[in-house]
Design an enzyme around this catalytic site. Sequence first.
Site, PDB file in Angstrom:
ATOM      1  N   ALA A  14      46.643  36.387  34.518  1.00  0.00           N
ATOM      2  CA  ALA A  14      46.608  37.793  34.132  1.00  0.00           C
ATOM      3  C   ALA A  14      45.357  38.424  34.729  1.00  0.00           C
ATOM      4  O   ALA A  14      44.243  38.044  34.383  1.00  0.00           O
ATOM      5  CB  ALA A  14      46.593  37.912  32.614  1.00  0.00           C
ATOM      6  N   MET A  15      45.548  39.373  35.632  1.00  0.00           N
ATOM      7  CA  MET A  15      44.436  39.976  36.369  1.00  0.00           C
ATOM      8  C   MET A  15      44.301  41.452  35.984  1.00  0.00           C
ATOM      9  O   MET A  15      45.149  42.277  36.330  1.00  0.00           O
ATOM     10  CB  MET A  15      44.642  39.802  37.868  1.00  0.00           C
ATOM     11  CG  MET A  15      44.786  38.341  38.281  1.00  0.00           C
ATOM     12  SD  MET A  15      44.995  38.088  40.060  1.00  0.00           S
ATOM     13  CE  MET A  15      43.362  38.560  40.663  1.00  0.00           C
ATOM     14  N   SER A  16      43.250  41.766  35.252  1.00  0.00           N
ATOM     15  CA  SER A  16      43.052  43.119  34.733  1.00  0.00           C
ATOM     16  C   SER A  16      42.517  44.077  35.789  1.00  0.00           C
ATOM     17  O   SER A  16      42.582  45.293  35.622  1.00  0.00           O
ATOM     18  CB  SER A  16      42.076  43.083  33.564  1.00  0.00           C
ATOM     19  OG  SER A  16      40.780  42.689  34.017  1.00  0.00           O
ATOM     20  N   GLY A  17      41.965  43.523  36.861  1.00  0.00           N
ATOM     21  CA  GLY A  17      41.268  44.344  37.838  1.00  0.00           C
ATOM     22  C   GLY A  17      39.767  44.245  37.687  1.00  0.00           C
ATOM     23  O   GLY A  17      39.010  44.888  38.413  1.00  0.00           O
ATOM     24  N   VAL A  19      36.092  41.665  37.056  1.00  0.00           N
ATOM     25  CA  VAL A  19      35.496  40.517  37.727  1.00  0.00           C
ATOM     26  C   VAL A  19      35.840  39.206  37.023  1.00  0.00           C
ATOM     27  O   VAL A  19      36.064  38.184  37.693  1.00  0.00           O
ATOM     28  CB  VAL A  19      33.964  40.698  37.846  1.00  0.00           C
ATOM     29  CG1 VAL A  19      33.311  40.774  36.476  1.00  0.00           C
ATOM     30  CG2 VAL A  19      33.344  39.596  38.683  1.00  0.00           C
ATOM     31  N   SER A  21      38.547  38.170  35.223  1.00  0.00           N
ATOM     32  CA  SER A  21      39.895  37.652  35.472  1.00  0.00           C
ATOM     33  C   SER A  21      40.074  37.264  36.936  1.00  0.00           C
ATOM     34  O   SER A  21      40.815  36.331  37.246  1.00  0.00           O
ATOM     35  CB  SER A  21      40.953  38.667  35.053  1.00  0.00           C
ATOM     36  OG  SER A  21      40.810  39.887  35.754  1.00  0.00           O
ATOM     37  N   CYS A 109      46.586  42.448  20.784  1.00  0.00           N
ATOM     38  CA  CYS A 109      47.046  42.355  22.177  1.00  0.00           C
ATOM     39  C   CYS A 109      47.158  40.899  22.610  1.00  0.00           C
ATOM     40  O   CYS A 109      48.127  40.506  23.267  1.00  0.00           O
ATOM     41  CB  CYS A 109      46.088  43.120  23.085  1.00  0.00           C
ATOM     42  SG  CYS A 109      46.589  43.137  24.824  1.00  0.00           S
ATOM     43  N   GLY A 133      40.654  35.634  31.841  1.00  0.00           N
ATOM     44  CA  GLY A 133      39.207  35.573  32.046  1.00  0.00           C
ATOM     45  C   GLY A 133      38.415  35.539  30.766  1.00  0.00           C
ATOM     46  O   GLY A 133      37.218  35.846  30.767  1.00  0.00           O
ATOM     47  N   CYS A 208      40.821  49.890  25.038  1.00  0.00           N
ATOM     48  CA  CYS A 208      41.322  50.155  26.386  1.00  0.00           C
ATOM     49  C   CYS A 208      42.226  51.375  26.450  1.00  0.00           C
ATOM     50  O   CYS A 208      42.267  52.071  27.467  1.00  0.00           O
ATOM     51  CB  CYS A 208      42.028  48.923  26.934  1.00  0.00           C
ATOM     52  SG  CYS A 208      43.604  48.532  26.134  1.00  0.00           S
TER      53      CYS A 208
END
Length: 373
Positions: A14-17, A19, A21, A109, A133, A208
């Site tokens: 899961a890549m949030s955008g 650093v 993750s 979440c 991350g 968020c």
Amino acid sequence: MTETTQRPLRVLAAMSGGVDSAVAAARAVEAGHDVTGVHLALSANPQSFRTGARGCCTIEDSRDARRAADVIGIPFYVWDLAERFREDVVADFVAEYQAGRTPNPCLRCNEKIKFAALLDKALALGFDAVCTGHYAQVVTRPDGARELHRATDLAKDQSYVLGVLDDRQLAHALFPLGDTATTKDEIRAEAERRGLAVARKPDSHDICFIADGDTQGFLAGHLGTAEGDIVDESGATVGRHDGAYGFTIGQRKGLKIGTPAPDGKPRYVLDISPVDNTVTVGPAAALDVTALTAIRPRWCGTAPAASGRYTAQLRAHGGETEVTAEVGDGTLRVAFDQPVRGVAPGQAVVLYDGSRVVGSATISATERATASV
């Protein structure tokens, strides 16, 4: 044995955008896993850019995640979970505040989105694990059971918001950052060495889905204005408010009280009553809590004994306090060795046995010490 010594897995990162993750995904690749990156689109109408450290899940974040995946050399997809996020996290957040409680949307979440909706989809597609991350550790015992532990670096530990994960979810969780004692600056330096453009991107803070940080304004937009009284412990009106949902237990700032306290000391929110739309304020000493009752316990593995000694954490960045916990039928009672303050229904209490996360539950009621006024 920790997660870093496992056999190679098919991993969905899961890549949030951000650093963390991105580095987690890179480390998973480096550990020999077959990694695919995914960015979760959690907003039906995402902003193009986020403002500094406010919010996340913008179009900019999605593009940053894609660029990081390209540098790492892994496939990348965007999955639309906006409707599920709205129902399970945002709507729950609003409903909890409306009921006079103080929820933690990050726990919800993790429970409902990252390690439920996302994990279920990942398993259906043949993946073995979901990688994030988060700073926490999953430790595998000799008998094969998995345990959730605090991160090696306690200053960055995020195990509190993962305390909702059960044994099934832990069996498919991977946290590559948790067992390293590196500082955040070292994580950023590692991202730079890897050529990741997010190396200097600010961390996202606050909630968020409330990008401007105005929780009260967000709630007012969903619940409208509902004027009511602010009263002291005697029931005397000392001020007015625009909606009881805009307050939380222990709050001091923003009370707009026109009448000073007799002793001249600050007053704090002691109680929120959605039934009569009243907020009660009083001295700090009246916030002292000696015990609490919590509901919907979720255990990170086998349920604990009926009674035991643990430490408890009551907020994401709070410290630990020693407690005696008693497990009932769908309930948890926690008695504190020393009184604690600012405990609000709706928050999570997370129990620890040393560094191991035992489980969590949602606070439903508190017992207060007799306050001297």
